[in-house]
Scaffold this motif. Structure first.
Motif, PDB file in Angstrom:
ATOM      1  N   ILE A  18       0.823  -1.205   0.000  1.00 39.53           N
ATOM      2  CA  ILE A  18       0.000   0.000   0.000  1.00 39.53           C
ATOM      3  C   ILE A  18       0.864   1.265   0.000  1.00 39.53           C
ATOM      4  N   ALA A  19       1.881   1.302   0.857  1.00 37.02           N
ATOM      5  CA  ALA A  19       2.700   2.508   0.995  1.00 37.02           C
ATOM      6  C   ALA A  19       3.382   2.910  -0.315  1.00 37.02           C
ATOM      7  N   PRO A  20       3.955   1.985  -1.092  1.00 38.93           N
ATOM      8  CA  PRO A  20       4.571   2.402  -2.353  1.00 38.93           C
ATOM      9  C   PRO A  20       3.569   2.996  -3.348  1.00 38.93           C
ATOM     10  N   VAL A  21       2.342   2.471  -3.352  1.00 40.75           N
ATOM     11  CA  VAL A  21       1.319   3.029  -4.240  1.00 40.75           C
ATOM     12  C   VAL A  21       0.933   4.436  -3.778  1.00 40.75           C
ATOM     13  N   ALA A  22       0.763   4.614  -2.473  1.00 48.36           N
ATOM     14  CA  ALA A  22       0.476   5.947  -1.941  1.00 48.36           C
ATOM     15  C   ALA A  22       1.601   6.912  -2.276  1.00 48.36           C
ATOM     16  N   ASP A  23       2.833   6.443  -2.135  1.00 48.14           N
ATOM     17  CA  ASP A  23       3.992   7.284  -2.425  1.00 48.14           C
ATOM     18  C   ASP A  23       3.997   7.718  -3.886  1.00 48.14           C
ATOM     19  N   ALA A  24       3.746   6.777  -4.791  1.00 49.08           N
ATOM     20  CA  ALA A  24       3.725   7.112  -6.216  1.00 49.08           C
ATOM     21  C   ALA A  24       2.637   8.126  -6.526  1.00 49.08           C
ATOM     22  N   GLY A  25       1.492   7.976  -5.870  1.00 46.99           N
ATOM     23  CA  GLY A  25       0.392   8.894  -6.117  1.00 46.99           C
ATOM     24  C   GLY A  25       0.650  10.295  -5.610  1.00 46.99           C
ATOM     25  N   TYR A  26       1.344  10.401  -4.497  1.00 45.20           N
ATOM     26  CA  TYR A  26       1.605  11.713  -3.912  1.00 45.20           C
ATOM     27  C   TYR A  26       2.836  12.394  -4.513  1.00 45.20           C
ATOM     28  N   VAL A  27       3.686  11.636  -5.144  1.00 42.44           N
ATOM     29  CA  VAL A  27       4.869  12.229  -5.776  1.00 42.44           C
ATOM     30  C   VAL A  27       4.483  12.936  -7.079  1.00 42.44           C
ATOM     31  N   GLU A  28       3.448  12.436  -7.751  1.00 40.46           N
ATOM     32  CA  GLU A  28       3.011  13.009  -9.025  1.00 40.46           C
ATOM     33  C   GLU A  28       1.518  13.290  -8.972  1.00 40.46           C
ATOM     34  N   PRO A  29       1.074  14.550  -8.815  1.00 40.19           N
ATOM     35  CA  PRO A  29       1.902  15.736  -8.640  1.00 40.19           C
ATOM     36  C   PRO A  29       2.513  15.800  -7.237  1.00 40.19           C
ATOM     37  N   PHE A  30       3.561  16.579  -7.113  1.00 39.51           N
ATOM     38  CA  PHE A  30       4.311  16.654  -5.867  1.00 39.51           C
ATOM     39  C   PHE A  30       3.428  17.159  -4.732  1.00 39.51           C
ATOM     40  N   ASN A  31       3.507  16.477  -3.587  1.00 40.73           N
ATOM     41  CA  ASN A  31       2.724  16.827  -2.404  1.00 40.73           C
ATOM     42  C   ASN A  31       3.687  16.976  -1.229  1.00 40.73           C
ATOM     43  N   GLY A  32       3.925  18.232  -0.830  1.00 37.86           N
ATOM     44  CA  GLY A  32       4.879  18.494   0.237  1.00 37.86           C
ATOM     45  C   GLY A  32       4.471  17.900   1.571  1.00 37.86           C
ATOM     46  N   MET A  33       3.158  17.841   1.856  1.00 40.63           N
ATOM     47  CA  MET A  33       2.713  17.261   3.119  1.00 40.63           C
ATOM     48  C   MET A  33       3.029  15.772   3.169  1.00 40.63           C
TER      49      MET A  33
END
Length: 220
Positions: A18-33
Motif C-alpha cells: 500500500i505505501a509504495p502506491v500511496a507514495d507514487a500517487g503523492y509524488v506526481e503531482p508533488f505533495n509536500g505534506m
C-alpha cells in the motif's frame, strides 16, 4: 476497469504494497505534506503506518486492486470519530520519525499548524479523510471514487459529517462528491537563523496550500 475493494485488517495490518502506491500517487503531482508524513525512508513509513493503524481505534484504511492484474492501484485512509475527538485535549504530534535537522524543524512546525485548526471545525462526531492516493498509471478510471463511495456510505449510515484537508489539485474531486469549502490554508515554517539545510527543504516543500472542506451529514 473493474476493481475489488478491501479493508485493511487491524490485527495484522500489511502496508508493504500500500505505501509504495500511496507514495507514487503523492509524488506526481508533488505533495509536500506527504513528503513530511512519509519522511526520509519509505520502509520506515510503511512500518509506521501499520503501527498507527493497529493502535488507533479511529483508523480505517481501504485499498483497491485491479481485477485484471491483482495489483494494488489505490489506497485511502480515514478516521472515524463517533465522539468529539477534542473534548478533553488536543493531541500533539511531532515528526519523531526524522533525525534532527532542517527537515525535522520544518516538519514539526508544519504538522503543528496543520493540526491546530482542527478543533475549530471538527469538534463534533465526524469522519476525516486522512489519505487518498491513486497510482498515476490508474487515474481517471473511477478508483478514487470507488474508495470515496465506501467511506461516504459508512458516514451516512452513522449520520456523520465528513471533513477533508484537500490539496488544490484534488479540490474538484471532493466537490464532485458533495464537499463544500470552509476556508483555504497555507503552511509555512520560520526560524531566526535558518541553516542552509533548512532553507533548501523550505524551498522544496513550502508553502503547501490547501482547502478545509466538509460534506454535511445526510438525512436518512
Amino acid at each position: 476497469m473493474s476493481f475489488t475493494l478491501y479493508e485493511v485488517s487491524k490485527d495484522d495490518p500489511d502496508f508493504s504494497a500500500i505505501a509504495p502506491v500511496a507514495d507514487a500517487g503523492y509524488v506526481e503531482p508533488f505533495n509536500g505534506m506527504w513528503e513530511i508524513w512519509r519522511g526520509p525512508s519509505l520502509e520506515e513509513c510503511t512500518t509506521r503506518l501499520a503501527l498507527w493503524h493497529s493502535h488507533d481505534p479511529t483508523s480505517l484504511w481501504t485499498y483497491l486492486t485491479d481485477n485484471a492484474t491483482g495489483d494494488i492501484i489505490g489506497a485511502m485512509g480515514w478516521n472515524l470519530h463517533k465522539e468529539n475527538p477534542f473534548a478533553e485535549n488536543v493531541p500533539s504530534l511531532t515528526a519523531y520519525w526524522m533525525e534532527e535537522g532542517g527537515l525535522k524543524t520544518i516538519s514539526d512546525q508544519v504538522i503543528a499548524k496543520f493540526c491546530e485548526r482542527r478543533p475549530e471545525y471538527m469538534s463534533t462526531p465526524h469522519m476525516l479523510v486522512s489519505y487518498c492516493s491513486v497510482h498515476p498509471n490508474h487515474r481517471h478510471r473511477g478508483a478514487a471514487s470507488a474508495m470515496m463511495k465506501w467511506g461516504l456510505q459508512k458516514a451516512d449510515e452513522l449520520g456523520l459529517e465528513v471533513f477533508v484537508e484537500s490539496t488544490d489539485c484534488a479540490k474538484e474531486f471532493y466537490e464532485a462528491h458533495g464537499f463544500e469549502t470552509i476556508r483555504d490554508f497555507s503552511l509555512d515554517a520560520e526560524v531566526s537563523e535558518p541553516s542552509d539545510d533548512f532553507l533548501a527543504w523550505k524551498r522544496k516543500l513550502l508553502p503547501p496550500h490547501g482547502w478545509i472542506m466538509s460534506r454535511a451529514k445526510q438525512e436518512k
